[in-house]
Design a protein around this motif. Sequence first.
Motif, PDB file in Angstrom:
ATOM      1  N   GLN A  69       0.837  -1.204   0.000  1.00  0.00           N
ATOM      2  CA  GLN A  69       0.000   0.000   0.000  1.00  0.00           C
ATOM      3  C   GLN A  69       0.873   1.255   0.000  1.00  0.00           C
ATOM      4  O   GLN A  69       1.706   1.455   0.882  1.00  0.00           O
ATOM      5  CB  GLN A  69      -0.901   0.007   1.235  1.00  0.00           C
TER       6      GLN A  69
ATOM      7  N   TYR B 122      -1.061  11.244   2.499  1.00  0.00           N
ATOM      8  CA  TYR B 122      -1.870  12.076   3.406  1.00  0.00           C
ATOM      9  C   TYR B 122      -1.623  13.532   3.028  1.00  0.00           C
ATOM     10  O   TYR B 122      -0.494  14.004   3.122  1.00  0.00           O
ATOM     11  CB  TYR B 122      -1.438  11.867   4.858  1.00  0.00           C
TER      12      TYR B 122
ATOM     13  N   ASP C 235      -4.885  -3.531  12.206  1.00  0.00           N
ATOM     14  CA  ASP C 235      -4.786  -3.933  10.803  1.00  0.00           C
ATOM     15  C   ASP C 235      -5.272  -5.351  10.539  1.00  0.00           C
ATOM     16  O   ASP C 235      -5.460  -5.730   9.384  1.00  0.00           O
ATOM     17  CB  ASP C 235      -3.322  -3.879  10.331  1.00  0.00           C
TER      18      ASP C 235
ATOM     19  N   LEU D 215       8.092   5.196   6.506  1.00  0.00           N
ATOM     20  CA  LEU D 215       7.788   6.594   6.198  1.00  0.00           C
ATOM     21  C   LEU D 215       8.702   7.056   5.071  1.00  0.00           C
ATOM     22  O   LEU D 215       9.928   6.989   5.177  1.00  0.00           O
ATOM     23  CB  LEU D 215       7.980   7.472   7.435  1.00  0.00           C
TER      24      LEU D 215
ATOM     25  N   LEU E 297       3.143   8.749  13.599  1.00  0.00           N
ATOM     26  CA  LEU E 297       2.621   7.381  13.723  1.00  0.00           C
ATOM     27  C   LEU E 297       2.746   6.994  15.188  1.00  0.00           C
ATOM     28  O   LEU E 297       3.839   7.021  15.740  1.00  0.00           O
ATOM     29  CB  LEU E 297       3.462   6.460  12.840  1.00  0.00           C
TER      30      LEU E 297
ATOM     31  N   HIS F 140      -2.999   1.492  16.515  1.00  0.00           N
ATOM     32  CA  HIS F 140      -2.078   2.555  16.084  1.00  0.00           C
ATOM     33  C   HIS F 140      -2.858   3.592  15.299  1.00  0.00           C
ATOM     34  O   HIS F 140      -4.005   3.358  14.905  1.00  0.00           O
ATOM     35  CB  HIS F 140      -0.925   1.971  15.260  1.00  0.00           C
TER      36      HIS F 140
ATOM     37  N   ARG G  27       2.427  13.826   3.490  1.00  0.00           N
ATOM     38  CA  ARG G  27       3.119  12.693   4.119  1.00  0.00           C
ATOM     39  C   ARG G  27       2.846  11.441   3.291  1.00  0.00           C
ATOM     40  O   ARG G  27       1.697  11.107   3.015  1.00  0.00           O
ATOM     41  CB  ARG G  27       2.576  12.501   5.533  1.00  0.00           C
TER      42      ARG G  27
HETATM   43  O1  LIG Z   1       0.712   5.675   7.073  1.00  0.00           O
HETATM   44  C1  LIG Z   1       1.053   5.105   8.102  1.00  0.00           C
HETATM   45  O2  LIG Z   1       2.046   5.468   8.746  1.00  0.00           O
HETATM   46  C2  LIG Z   1       0.286   3.945   8.642  1.00  0.00           C
HETATM   47  C3  LIG Z   1      -0.982   3.649   7.889  1.00  0.00           C
HETATM   48  C4  LIG Z   1      -1.780   2.539   8.499  1.00  0.00           C
HETATM   49  O3  LIG Z   1      -1.766   2.323   9.681  1.00  0.00           O
HETATM   50  C5  LIG Z   1      -2.586   1.675   7.629  1.00  0.00           C
HETATM   51  O4  LIG Z   1      -2.744   1.989   6.438  1.00  0.00           O
HETATM   52  O5  LIG Z   1      -3.088   0.642   8.118  1.00  0.00           O
END
Ligand SMILES: O=C(O)CCC(=O)C(=O)O
Length: 200
Positions: free
Chosen positions: A104, A108, A123, A139, A151, A177, A187
Amino acid sequence: MSSYLSMPPGPPIRDQSYATWRGAFTKEDLDKIVELGEAVPSQPATVFNDAAVEVDEGIRRTDVGWIARTPESDWLYEKLAYYAADLNARYFGFALSGFIEQLQYTIYRGSEDRPGKYDWHVDMGINTAAPRKLSLVVLLSSPEEYEGGELEFQGISTSQATKSQGDVNAFSSWVMHRVKPVTKGTRRSLVAWISGPQFL
Ligand SMILES: O=C(O)CCC(=O)C(=O)O
Ligand SMILES: [Fe+2]
């Protein structure tokens, strides 16, 4: 007669929920990942709400694209697998099968009134046959490129709330998280999940 109390000591208990590999990806690697990510179509990310998959900006506001395994991205899958296998052996000790989802690529966009973000979540997901077990987040942006967007992990001291570019953040996929609102800048992150047979 034997009882469980007389069992010999077992292997060390590995109950760590978070581990990081600092500097896993070089600046050059990160540029190449962004190039791969920018080359795939992206769309607003969805969340799983009461049995429906939907866009819910109150919880999650980010665009996601999916980086498939191709000759161009193979090095990235290989590198992530290497770090994940090593961290798993040392800290988590999960039975893992591998990547069953594509990587993925997450964007952002910063804004004061509609900030990119992802509220507290886990998740683990809805695939009970082969659940996500280990989550990996890299990151891609440098901390100067955006404001907010840390995060954070629940139950892990906030000093570990991270904006650290190029590290692999590995955590059990059931750990809560979030990504705090990004108020300025952009970001970008890479997220991967390693799945495996159901926990016993
Ligand atoms: O972008 C991130 O640092 C984490 C994203 C996340 O937690 C996710 O997509 O499940
Ligand atoms: Fe997540």
